[in-house]
Design an enzyme around this catalytic site. Structure first.
Site, PDB file in Angstrom:
ATOM      1  N   ILE A   1       0.883  -1.165   0.000  1.00  0.00           N
ATOM      2  CA  ILE A   1       0.000   0.000   0.000  1.00  0.00           C
ATOM      3  C   ILE A   1       0.920   1.213   0.000  1.00  0.00           C
ATOM      4  CG2 ILE A   1      -0.182  -0.103   2.533  1.00  0.00           C
ATOM      5  CD1 ILE A   1      -2.902   1.210   2.337  1.00  0.00           C
ATOM      6  N   SER A   2       0.696   2.157  -0.914  1.00  0.00           N
ATOM      7  CA  SER A   2       1.583   3.309  -1.076  1.00  0.00           C
ATOM      8  C   SER A   2       1.535   4.220   0.138  1.00  0.00           C
ATOM      9  CB  SER A   2       1.210   4.107  -2.322  1.00  0.00           C
ATOM     10  OG  SER A   2       1.379   3.341  -3.491  1.00  0.00           O
ATOM     11  N   GLN A   3       2.631   4.991   0.326  1.00  0.00           N
ATOM     12  CA  GLN A   3       2.654   5.933   1.430  1.00  0.00           C
ATOM     13  C   GLN A   3       1.606   7.009   1.201  1.00  0.00           C
ATOM     14  OE1 GLN A   3       6.824   6.980   0.110  1.00  0.00           O
ATOM     15  NE2 GLN A   3       6.257   8.897   1.114  1.00  0.00           N
TER      16      GLN A   3
END
Length: 353
Positions: free
Chosen positions: A203-205
């Site tokens: 999951i992207s920052q």
């Protein structure tokens, strides 16, 4: 963890870059309980000529030899770690430098933590003024606990990153990121860092999610296509800013999980599709905006074809180790490309990946 790599009079080989990436990933794995903003890593490599004496003959002779000096400085709470090294090749310098750094990290761990369980404990931690996280249960049962963490996320990471769109900030405050991460990472859901969601994906920052969303320039009436559903978090953010979101995931397990999470949270304007995202979704095209959450060597032609005239596409482009976020605006059936910033994403899978 923030890090910089600089060189003087030399160029890092692809092999060295791969080694550096692998070592940094290892550091992130063995330092799980630190706020990313409290840790930084600076690597400096310098090519130089050094005078050496040869004793092969009765009369010592001086000659010049090429060597590579290196310094790695790692700033941790309580104490910075600094290692210096010198090797004949830059590849050797990279490896010996990180070998010494890992030894320093082990020494640091032994001095500041009583045991490994305290150092690695994900579930019972809290942040103190120094930045070190010590054992103490998080009161996640409080109804306002995660809401407060989202406020901290926005104030500490989203706004300072330059996001000004009030609608995006409102969406970041509303979407419960902890619902989209694995149970063991819930206590880290509101730190500005990517997290594993299984299946080799992340999951992207949050600050990057906010930036990519802002680059789409949504007004609220758009049909948006997302390639790479992953956890579903980006789709949830988009759902609050667009009329309809179509999102494609190539990994069935992730598609099913994301669909369940989005449905449970009431995001009725998101449609999750299982399939090859590089082919787009022709049956729902054209789209006002397209966002790609994985990196490819170029923007796939089917996605360009399915983008409306005047529409925008945001996608990381590059190889596995060096990528750049690009924004394309479709004008007269061609993309006008604007560059944004260096990024790191998982590889785009599929026919045009």
């Amino acid at each position: 963890m923030k890090y910089t790599v600089s060189t003087k009079h030399c160029i890092l080989s692809e092999k060295s870059l791969k080694h550096i990436t692998r070592h940094i990933q290892k550091i992130n794995q063995i330092l799980p309980n630190f706020d990313p903003d409290s840790v930084s890593l600076d690597l400096v490599f310098k090519r130089k000529k050094e005078r050496i004496l040869s004793h092969a003959s009765p009369t010592p002779k001086a000659s010049l030899a090429i060597c590579f000096d290196g310094t790695i400085k790692m700033v941790l709470p309580k104490k910075p770690l600094i290692v210096r090294f010198k090797k004949a090749t830059i590849d050797e310098a990279v490896n010996i430098g990180f070998d010494r750094l890992f030894k320093e990290i082990e020494t640091y761990k032994g001095k500041h933590f009583t045991n490994n369980s305290e150092f690695y404990n994900h579930d019972t931690i809290r942040k103190v003024g120094t930045g070190i996280l010590f054992s103490e249960p998080c009161d996640v049962t409080r109804s306002d606990y995660f809401a407060q963490r989202r406020k901290e996320l926005v104030e500490k990471y989203i706004k300072p990153s330059g996001i000004k769109d009030k609608k995006i900030i409102k969406a970041m405050l509303a979407v419960p990121r902890h619902e989209f991460v694995q149970e063991q990472y819930r206590d880290r859901a509101y730190v500005d860092a990517s997290l594993s969601i299984g299946e080799g994906q992340t999951i992207s920052q949050p600050s990057l999610v906010a930036l990519m969303t802002e680059l789409l320039g949504l007004s609220g009436e758009e049909a948006v296509l997302e390639i790479g559903t992953g956890s579903g978090y980006q789709a949830a953010i988009l759902a609050r800013l667009a009329k309809q979101v179509y999102t494609v995931e190539i990994i069935e397990k992730l598609a099913l999980r994301a669909g369940d999470t989005l449905k449970k949270l009431g995001y009725d304007n998101v449609q999750v599709e299982l399939g090859n995202g590089t082919l787009g979704l022709p049956k729902y095209a054209p789209f006002d905006a397209i966002i790609v959450a994985a990196a490819g060597s170029k923007i796939p032609k089917p996605l360009i074809a399915q983008l409306k005239e005047g529409g925008r596409i945001v996608m990381p482009v590059g190889d596995r180790y060096v990528q750049e976020l690009k924004v394309g605006i479709k004008e007269k059936n061609r993309l006008k490309i604007k560059r944004s910033l260096p990024v790191a994403f998982v590889p785009l899978k599929g026919r045009y990946g």
